[in-house]
Motif scaffolding. Structure first.
Motif, PDB file in Angstrom:
ATOM      1  N   GLN A  18      -1.519   9.617  -1.394  1.00  0.00           N
ATOM      2  CA  GLN A  18      -0.896   9.203  -2.648  1.00  0.00           C
ATOM      3  C   GLN A  18      -1.939   8.667  -3.614  1.00  0.00           C
ATOM      4  O   GLN A  18      -3.027   8.232  -3.227  1.00  0.00           O
ATOM      5  CB  GLN A  18       0.175   8.147  -2.395  1.00  0.00           C
ATOM      6  CG  GLN A  18       1.433   8.686  -1.745  1.00  0.00           C
ATOM      7  CD  GLN A  18       2.534   7.644  -1.666  1.00  0.00           C
ATOM      8  OE1 GLN A  18       2.272   6.462  -1.446  1.00  0.00           O
ATOM      9  NE2 GLN A  18       3.771   8.081  -1.826  1.00  0.00           N
ATOM     10  N   ASP A  34       0.832  -1.181   0.000  1.00  0.00           N
ATOM     11  CA  ASP A  34       0.000   0.000   0.000  1.00  0.00           C
ATOM     12  C   ASP A  34       0.880   1.249   0.000  1.00  0.00           C
ATOM     13  O   ASP A  34       2.035   1.222   0.438  1.00  0.00           O
ATOM     14  CB  ASP A  34      -0.910  -0.021   1.228  1.00  0.00           C
ATOM     15  CG  ASP A  34      -2.017   1.007   1.151  1.00  0.00           C
ATOM     16  OD1 ASP A  34      -2.168   1.630   0.080  1.00  0.00           O
ATOM     17  OD2 ASP A  34      -2.724   1.193   2.149  1.00  0.00           O
ATOM     18  N   THR A  38       0.994   5.616   0.965  1.00  0.00           N
ATOM     19  CA  THR A  38       0.733   6.396   2.168  1.00  0.00           C
ATOM     20  C   THR A  38      -0.438   7.330   1.915  1.00  0.00           C
ATOM     21  O   THR A  38      -0.855   7.543   0.765  1.00  0.00           O
ATOM     22  CB  THR A  38       1.969   7.206   2.581  1.00  0.00           C
ATOM     23  OG1 THR A  38       2.332   8.084   1.497  1.00  0.00           O
ATOM     24  CG2 THR A  38       3.135   6.281   2.883  1.00  0.00           C
ATOM     25  N   SER A  39      -0.967   7.904   2.964  1.00  0.00           N
ATOM     26  CA  SER A  39      -2.142   8.763   2.863  1.00  0.00           C
ATOM     27  C   SER A  39      -1.902   9.904   1.886  1.00  0.00           C
ATOM     28  O   SER A  39      -0.871  10.579   1.935  1.00  0.00           O
ATOM     29  CB  SER A  39      -2.493   9.316   4.244  1.00  0.00           C
ATOM     30  OG  SER A  39      -3.584  10.209   4.165  1.00  0.00           O
TER      31      SER A  39
END
Length: 217
Positions: A42, A37, A39-40
């Motif tokens: 992106q 995953d 990061t916030s």
């Protein structure tokens, strides 16, 4: 003819589907999902060959600003004539992604594509010019000009406070394949002691040369 779908059904009964494009692709397409995953904040981007990854949305991935920062009541320095000389660079104003480092008035960038902007003040030094250079041998070798800044005119010596401080600004976009040392250099036609490279602030830190760095990739 029916299009293929991947249908993901929620436990509550509703679903989300992935489906093919409206028009038939020119060829078979394969998109490889990232293995982890992001990061916030992106977004998922492609490398143009089917590999997907997470990166910051927008043209620039990172942004940093460095400068010549001196204490209050500390002047910018004496302007020198007869050649190009390094402007001081000694402080990071911000660099959240650690894209730049500073060493001996050079700033160091790793492989990538960058937009670099700079601004340098002059006072009573007549004509002023700036340039952006790369410096060989980890900052100890020769300098190669890669861009020039806009002309500056800061008046001439004489102690007349009506003369204004003027900045030479420059802009450049560069792609580098490995770690590279950069410097901002200047040249003037009148040498002025103490104040030639900028008049100090009396109530707070004195900031002179400023370099903004935008990383595209």
């Amino acid at each position: 003819e029916r299009m293929s779908n991947i249908k993901l059904v929620h436990s509550g009964g509703n679903s989300v589907s992935l489906t093919t494009p409206d028009s038939n692709p020119a060829a078979n397409r394969t998109f490889k999902l990232p293995g982890a995953d992001g990061t916030s904040g992106q977004a998922m981007v492609t490398n143009g060959s089917g590999a997907l990854s997470f990166a910051k949305a927008g043209l620039y991935q990172s942004h940093a600003v460095i400068c010549d920062k001196k204490a209050s009541n500390v002047q910018g320095g004496t302007s020198q004539t007869g050649g190009f000389y390094n402007r001081d660079l000694n402080h990071e104003l911000f660099d959240p992604d650690s894209i730049v480092s500073i060493s001996n008035n050079h700033f160091i960038l790793q492989a990538g594509t960058y937009v670099i902007k700079w601004s340098c003040p002059f006072y009573e030094s007549g004509r002023g010019a700036t340039e952006l250079v790369t410096v060989a041998n980890s900052g100890s070798g020769g300098a190669t000009r890669i861009a020039v800044g806009a002309v500056a005119w800061s008046g001439v010596t004489g102690g007349n406070e009506n003369y204004s401080q003027h900045n030479s600004q420059g802009w450049h976009r560069v792609t580098i394949g490995s770690e590279t040392y950069f410097a901002v250099r200047y040249r003037v036609d009148t040498s002025v002691n103490t104040y030639g490279l900028g008049v100090e602030a009396q109530w707070t830190d004195s900031i002179y040369t400023v370099v903004e760095i935008y990383k595209e990739a």
